[in-house]
Design an enzyme around this catalytic site. Structure first.
Site, PDB file in Angstrom:
ATOM      1  N   GLU A 111      -3.624 -10.166   3.911  1.00  0.00           N
ATOM      2  CA  GLU A 111      -4.699  -9.773   4.828  1.00  0.00           C
ATOM      3  C   GLU A 111      -5.707 -10.902   5.033  1.00  0.00           C
ATOM      4  OE1 GLU A 111      -3.279  -7.801   2.657  1.00  0.00           O
ATOM      5  OE2 GLU A 111      -2.960  -5.845   3.580  1.00  0.00           O
ATOM      6  N   GLU A 154       0.838  -1.207   0.000  1.00  0.00           N
ATOM      7  CA  GLU A 154       0.000   0.000   0.000  1.00  0.00           C
ATOM      8  C   GLU A 154       0.875   1.260   0.000  1.00  0.00           C
ATOM      9  OE1 GLU A 154      -2.423  -1.432   3.504  1.00  0.00           O
ATOM     10  OE2 GLU A 154      -4.049  -0.771   2.218  1.00  0.00           O
TER      11      GLU A 154
HETATM   12  C1  1HE Z   1       6.848  -8.525  12.132  1.00  0.00           C
HETATM   13  C2  1HE Z   1       6.141  -8.410  10.936  1.00  0.00           C
HETATM   14  C3  1HE Z   1       4.915  -7.675  10.965  1.00  0.00           C
HETATM   15  C4  1HE Z   1       7.923  -9.522  10.536  1.00  0.00           C
HETATM   16  N1  1HE Z   1       4.508  -7.165  12.162  1.00  0.00           N
HETATM   17  N2  1HE Z   1       6.415  -7.993  13.269  1.00  0.00           N
HETATM   18  N3  1HE Z   1       2.122  -8.526   7.199  1.00  0.00           N
HETATM   19  C5  1HE Z   1       2.357  -9.839   7.121  1.00  0.00           C
HETATM   20  O1  1HE Z   1       1.484 -10.671   7.301  1.00  0.00           O
HETATM   21  C6  1HE Z   1       3.779 -10.227   6.845  1.00  0.00           C
HETATM   22  C7  1HE Z   1       4.356 -10.997   8.030  1.00  0.00           C
HETATM   23  N4  1HE Z   1       5.790 -11.200   7.870  1.00  0.00           N
HETATM   24  C8  1HE Z   1       6.310 -12.210   7.130  1.00  0.00           C
HETATM   25  O2  1HE Z   1       5.610 -12.961   6.447  1.00  0.00           O
HETATM   26  C9  1HE Z   1       7.803 -12.360   7.157  1.00  0.00           C
HETATM   27  O3  1HE Z   1       8.301 -11.716   8.332  1.00  0.00           O
HETATM   28  C10 1HE Z   1       8.540 -11.772   5.918  1.00  0.00           C
HETATM   29  C11 1HE Z   1       8.247 -12.651   4.686  1.00  0.00           C
HETATM   30  C12 1HE Z   1       8.122 -10.348   5.639  1.00  0.00           C
HETATM   31  C13 1HE Z   1      10.071 -11.748   6.199  1.00  0.00           C
HETATM   32  O4  1HE Z   1      10.515 -13.048   6.586  1.00  0.00           O
HETATM   33  P1  1HE Z   1      11.937 -13.184   7.341  1.00  0.00           P
HETATM   34  O5  1HE Z   1      12.197 -14.657   7.475  1.00  0.00           O
HETATM   35  O6  1HE Z   1      12.953 -12.351   6.657  1.00  0.00           O
HETATM   36  O7  1HE Z   1      11.728 -12.494   8.784  1.00  0.00           O
HETATM   37  P2  1HE Z   1      10.990 -13.089  10.089  1.00  0.00           P
HETATM   38  O8  1HE Z   1      11.895 -14.022  10.819  1.00  0.00           O
HETATM   39  O9  1HE Z   1       9.638 -13.627   9.753  1.00  0.00           O
HETATM   40  O10 1HE Z   1      10.736 -11.776  10.947  1.00  0.00           O
HETATM   41  C14 1HE Z   1      11.783 -11.117  11.642  1.00  0.00           C
HETATM   42  C15 1HE Z   1      11.150 -10.377  12.805  1.00  0.00           C
HETATM   43  O11 1HE Z   1      10.251  -9.379  12.296  1.00  0.00           O
HETATM   44  C16 1HE Z   1      10.319 -11.288  13.698  1.00  0.00           C
HETATM   45  O12 1HE Z   1      10.381 -10.775  15.005  1.00  0.00           O
HETATM   46  P3  1HE Z   1      11.361 -11.427  16.120  1.00  0.00           P
HETATM   47  O13 1HE Z   1      11.067 -10.655  17.355  1.00  0.00           O
HETATM   48  O14 1HE Z   1      10.982 -12.886  16.176  1.00  0.00           O
HETATM   49  O15 1HE Z   1      12.757 -11.234  15.598  1.00  0.00           O
HETATM   50  C17 1HE Z   1       8.921 -11.087  13.153  1.00  0.00           C
HETATM   51  O16 1HE Z   1       7.906 -11.372  14.107  1.00  0.00           O
HETATM   52  C18 1HE Z   1       8.961  -9.603  12.837  1.00  0.00           C
HETATM   53  N5  1HE Z   1       7.953  -9.238  11.857  1.00  0.00           N
HETATM   54  N6  1HE Z   1       6.832  -9.031   9.956  1.00  0.00           N
HETATM   55  C19 1HE Z   1       5.257  -7.336  13.262  1.00  0.00           C
HETATM   56  N7  1HE Z   1       4.181  -7.469   9.873  1.00  0.00           N
HETATM   57  C20 1HE Z   1      -3.152  -0.750   7.181  1.00  0.00           C
HETATM   58  S1  1HE Z   1      -3.611  -2.318   7.054  1.00  0.00           S
HETATM   59  C21 1HE Z   1      -2.313  -3.186   6.399  1.00  0.00           C
HETATM   60  C22 1HE Z   1      -2.561  -4.661   6.598  1.00  0.00           C
HETATM   61  C23 1HE Z   1      -1.297  -5.448   6.440  1.00  0.00           C
HETATM   62  O17 1HE Z   1      -0.234  -4.923   6.236  1.00  0.00           O
HETATM   63  S2  1HE Z   1      -1.520  -7.126   6.590  1.00  0.00           S
HETATM   64  C24 1HE Z   1       0.041  -7.783   6.284  1.00  0.00           C
HETATM   65  C25 1HE Z   1       0.860  -7.948   7.535  1.00  0.00           C
END
Ligand code: 1HE
Length: 266
Positions: free
Chosen positions: A139, A119
């Protein structure tokens, strides 16, 4: 090239480097994959509402392995419906400040460009994807809905049917596929090439006449959404204003006296 400190930007959310008229604005939360929390959204809004005076174009990019993982999901836990509306409206204000702001924005995309990250990218004016970029709208999987303007901006870029498919089925698009369907305008190899391309495009944009850039950012999208008669009238008014500007006269005189490059030479 002068670099100015990123005064006023919250540490750990955005970083700024100014190179003359070009601002490099980085999402700076690599450990959380540049997930966008309230602090990041407010910082984006305040930067684009009042960009530094001498900045004529912005390159928006993400630090670390990904452009952005979208909404910071840790913020969702206990939110009421009215708080959810206020949250979404905050994103709308911030991304409107980008799309309808005073400076053209080139987004350089790599790794995850997902959910709210897509977005955000859709609010920029030109998108350069590195080959590592991939696009998704998870989402549906998360039980939520787009809230940062994606149902308006992303559907206008690639059409309702593709956005439905992405949200219903979790489909992801690669950088190449994103280029083909209109999510980006360029695909380049590698991290350095993405930034180099983004900066080169921003420099080109910054060299345009300011009134032309104003017309492109403010009039063009409004005309595209108007009825034909209103659009044509607005176009006539805008072109007359641009032609009457001293900058246009100077540039046209430079071409006619063979002091300006031909198309394709610049
Ligand atoms: C996060 C987030 C997040 C990572 N919020 N903390 N977005 C999503 O559903 C995407 C969710 N994220 C992922 O699928 C993956 O993290 C990625 C593909 C983007 C990257 O993978 P990777 O292997 O490089 O990283 P990771 O190990 O998954 O994440 C590293 C850290 O970032 C980890 O935290 P840690 O404390 O364990 O180190 C994750 O929890 C954190 N992290 N993504 C919070 N999104 C206005 S409305 C909009 C609606 C949306 O955007 S919905 C989509 C949300």
């Amino acid at each position: 090239m002068a670099s100015v400190p990123d005064a006023g930007l919250p540490a750990g959310r955005l970083k700024l480097e100014c190179r003359g008229p070009i601002a490099l604005l980085g999402l700076d939360r690599a450990d959380k994959r540049n997930a966008l929390d309230d602090a990041a959204i407010l910082a984006l809004e305040s930067f684009f509402a009042r960009p530094p005076d001498d900045v004529r174009a912005v390159v928006l990019y993400g630090e670390g392995k990904h452009f952005s993982a979208g909404l910071d999901l840790t913020e969702l836990s206990e939110r009421s419906a009215s708080a959810g509306i206020a949250h979404s409206r905050r994103w709308h204000r911030a991304f409107d400040a980008i799309q309808f702001g005073s400076v053209p924005v080139v987004a350089v995309l790599h790794g995850a460009v997902v959910g709210g990250g897509l977005e955000l990218a859709a609010a920029a004016h030109v998108r350069v994807a590195e080959r590592s970029a991939f696009y998704a709208l998870p989402e549906g999987e998360r039980g939520i809905f787009v809230g940062g303007g994606g149902s308006v901006r992303i559907t206008r870029l690639i059409g309702v049917a593709r956005v439905m498919d992405m949200m219903l089925t979790g489909r992801t698009y690669t950088a190449e596929e994103g280029l083909a369907i209109g999510l980006s305008q360029y695909v380049v190899d590698g991290r350095d090439a993405g930034m180099a391309k983004g900066i080169a495009l921003a420099e080109r944009i910054a060299g345009n006449a300011p009134l032309t850039n104003f017309a492109i950012l403010q009039a063009l999208p409004r005309i595209a959404e108007s009825g034909q008669a209103e659009g044509l009238l607005t176009e006539s008014l805008m072109t007359a204003l641009a032609q009457g500007d001293p900058e246009a006269k100077r540039r046209i005189e430079a071409f006619l006296s063979k002091r300006a490059p031909k198309v394709g030479e610049a």
